[in-house]
Motif scaffolding. Structure first.
Motif, PDB file in Angstrom:
ATOM      1  N   TYR A 129     -25.492 -79.738 -60.047  1.00  0.00           N
ATOM      2  CA  TYR A 129     -25.962 -80.544 -58.921  1.00  0.00           C
ATOM      3  C   TYR A 129     -27.255 -81.237 -59.333  1.00  0.00           C
ATOM      4  CZ  TYR A 129     -29.472 -76.975 -57.785  1.00  0.00           C
ATOM      5  OH  TYR A 129     -30.529 -76.108 -57.827  1.00  0.00           O
ATOM      6  N   LEU A 130     -27.432 -82.419 -58.823  1.00  0.00           N
ATOM      7  CA  LEU A 130     -28.575 -83.258 -59.177  1.00  0.00           C
ATOM      8  C   LEU A 130     -29.876 -82.676 -58.660  1.00  0.00           C
ATOM      9  CD1 LEU A 130     -29.629 -85.999 -60.303  1.00  0.00           C
ATOM     10  CD2 LEU A 130     -29.264 -86.916 -57.992  1.00  0.00           C
ATOM     11  N   VAL A 131     -30.894 -82.701 -59.503  1.00  0.00           N
ATOM     12  CA  VAL A 131     -32.258 -82.373 -59.086  1.00  0.00           C
ATOM     13  C   VAL A 131     -33.183 -83.495 -59.527  1.00  0.00           C
ATOM     14  CG1 VAL A 131     -32.009 -79.862 -59.086  1.00  0.00           C
ATOM     15  CG2 VAL A 131     -32.761 -81.008 -61.150  1.00  0.00           C
ATOM     16  N   THR A 132     -34.163 -83.748 -58.708  1.00  0.00           N
ATOM     17  CA  THR A 132     -35.212 -84.714 -59.032  1.00  0.00           C
ATOM     18  C   THR A 132     -36.522 -84.031 -58.665  1.00  0.00           C
ATOM     19  OG1 THR A 132     -34.947 -85.718 -56.861  1.00  0.00           O
ATOM     20  CG2 THR A 132     -33.793 -86.774 -58.694  1.00  0.00           C
ATOM     21  N   PRO A 133     -37.100 -83.279 -59.590  1.00  0.00           N
ATOM     22  CA  PRO A 133     -38.274 -82.463 -59.282  1.00  0.00           C
ATOM     23  C   PRO A 133     -39.366 -83.237 -58.548  1.00  0.00           C
ATOM     24  CG  PRO A 133     -37.524 -82.042 -61.503  1.00  0.00           C
ATOM     25  CD  PRO A 133     -36.729 -83.210 -60.997  1.00  0.00           C
ATOM     26  N   LYS A 134     -39.873 -82.592 -57.502  1.00  0.00           N
ATOM     27  CA  LYS A 134     -40.977 -83.076 -56.680  1.00  0.00           C
ATOM     28  C   LYS A 134     -40.634 -84.307 -55.842  1.00  0.00           C
ATOM     29  CE  LYS A 134     -44.357 -81.007 -59.602  1.00  0.00           C
ATOM     30  NZ  LYS A 134     -45.705 -80.674 -59.721  1.00  0.00           N
ATOM     31  N   LEU A 135     -39.414 -84.796 -55.933  1.00  0.00           N
ATOM     32  CA  LEU A 135     -39.047 -85.984 -55.175  1.00  0.00           C
ATOM     33  C   LEU A 135     -37.892 -85.739 -54.204  1.00  0.00           C
ATOM     34  CD1 LEU A 135     -39.107 -88.603 -58.074  1.00  0.00           C
ATOM     35  CD2 LEU A 135     -40.869 -88.224 -56.348  1.00  0.00           C
ATOM     36  N   GLY A 136     -36.929 -84.921 -54.587  1.00  0.00           N
ATOM     37  CA  GLY A 136     -35.697 -84.865 -53.817  1.00  0.00           C
ATOM     38  C   GLY A 136     -35.354 -83.545 -53.173  1.00  0.00           C
ATOM     39  N   MET A 137     -36.307 -82.643 -53.034  1.00  0.00           N
ATOM     40  CA  MET A 137     -35.993 -81.315 -52.527  1.00  0.00           C
ATOM     41  C   MET A 137     -35.244 -81.340 -51.193  1.00  0.00           C
ATOM     42  SD  MET A 137     -38.525 -78.174 -51.860  1.00  0.00           S
ATOM     43  CE  MET A 137     -38.067 -76.758 -52.787  1.00  0.00           C
ATOM     44  N   ARG A 138     -35.556 -82.294 -50.333  1.00  0.00           N
ATOM     45  CA  ARG A 138     -34.877 -82.360 -49.036  1.00  0.00           C
ATOM     46  C   ARG A 138     -33.388 -82.656 -49.183  1.00  0.00           C
ATOM     47  NH1 ARG A 138     -37.752 -87.516 -46.630  1.00  0.00           N
ATOM     48  NH2 ARG A 138     -38.706 -87.745 -48.648  1.00  0.00           N
ATOM     49  N   PHE A 139     -32.978 -83.158 -50.354  1.00  0.00           N
ATOM     50  CA  PHE A 139     -31.577 -83.505 -50.571  1.00  0.00           C
ATOM     51  C   PHE A 139     -30.802 -82.445 -51.352  1.00  0.00           C
ATOM     52  CE2 PHE A 139     -33.966 -87.587 -50.579  1.00  0.00           C
ATOM     53  CZ  PHE A 139     -33.506 -88.053 -49.352  1.00  0.00           C
ATOM     54  N   TYR A 140     -31.480 -81.449 -51.899  1.00  0.00           N
ATOM     55  CA  TYR A 140     -30.819 -80.498 -52.796  1.00  0.00           C
ATOM     56  C   TYR A 140     -29.622 -79.809 -52.154  1.00  0.00           C
ATOM     57  CZ  TYR A 140     -34.675 -80.959 -56.155  1.00  0.00           C
ATOM     58  OH  TYR A 140     -35.598 -81.424 -57.049  1.00  0.00           O
ATOM     59  N   GLY A 141     -29.723 -79.423 -50.890  1.00  0.00           N
ATOM     60  CA  GLY A 141     -28.590 -78.784 -50.225  1.00  0.00           C
ATOM     61  C   GLY A 141     -27.377 -79.699 -50.179  1.00  0.00           C
TER      62      GLY A 141
END
Length: 182
Positions: free
Chosen positions: A77-89
């Motif tokens: 699953y895609l991660v974008t550290p410090k930018l996308g945490m609200r989308f991780y789920g």
């Protein structure tokens, strides 16, 4: 039982989340249950800057392995550290969905056991709804002590807590926080 957690050992990180492995191995052995693990691993896209070393390790984790005698699936699953945490789920939900549907087709799942209320719980709750099976969430720490401080994540955590059939908290402080979150 399908255990869904980003915190689980793999062949390259054999002690990562070993306490979940130990707990669930003991539980399934004691009750004679069939167990499958779905341990999503973060994927960091190829861009001109070098990712942190941990993302290079995750990139080498096999999609499916059985180092301890039961299947462990590792969808990306895609991660974008410090930018996308609200989308991780949400970003975790679709790769998890594909894998869960494949597992469920071969051997129906009776319960989804998620470790972390967010983001893992988001993917688990979506699958539980789609398949009509119960979801148990385990609160491990940052998912209830830190993440609710972020306004974009707090409502996601609250929805997951409301939607699960059971919640396990590893300490009384997390139980108090869960109650405070509704």
């Amino acid at each position: 039982i399908l255990t869904l957690t980003t915190l689980f050992p793999n062949s390259l990180q054999p002690v990562h989340g070993v306490f979940i492995r130990n707990r669930m191995e003991s539980f399934t052995r004691k009750y004679g249950l069939v167990w499958t693990v779905l341990a999503p691993v973060p994927y960091f896209p190829r861009i001109p800057i070098a990712p942190r070393a941990i993302y290079r390790v995750y990139a080498r984790v096999p999609a499916l392995e059985e180092p301890w005698g039961y299947p462990i699936h590792h969808p990306r699953y895609l991660v974008t550290p410090k930018l996308g945490m609200r989308f991780y789920g949400s970003w975790m939900a679709e790769p998890v969905r594909r894998t869960v549907l494949e597992i469920h087709r071969k051997r129906p799942i009776d319960v989804i056991d998620c470790h972390y209320v967010y983001p893992d719980g988001t993917a688990g709750i979506r699958m539980g709804r789609e398949l009509g099976i119960p979801v148990i969430l385990s609160a491990r720490g940052t998912d209830l002590s830190l993440y609710p401080r972020f306004p974009a994540i707090r409502p996601r955590i609250q929805r997951n807590l409301e939607a699960c059939q059971h919640l396990i908290c590893v300490c009384s402080d997390l139980q108090t926080r869960a109650v405070e979150l509704g």
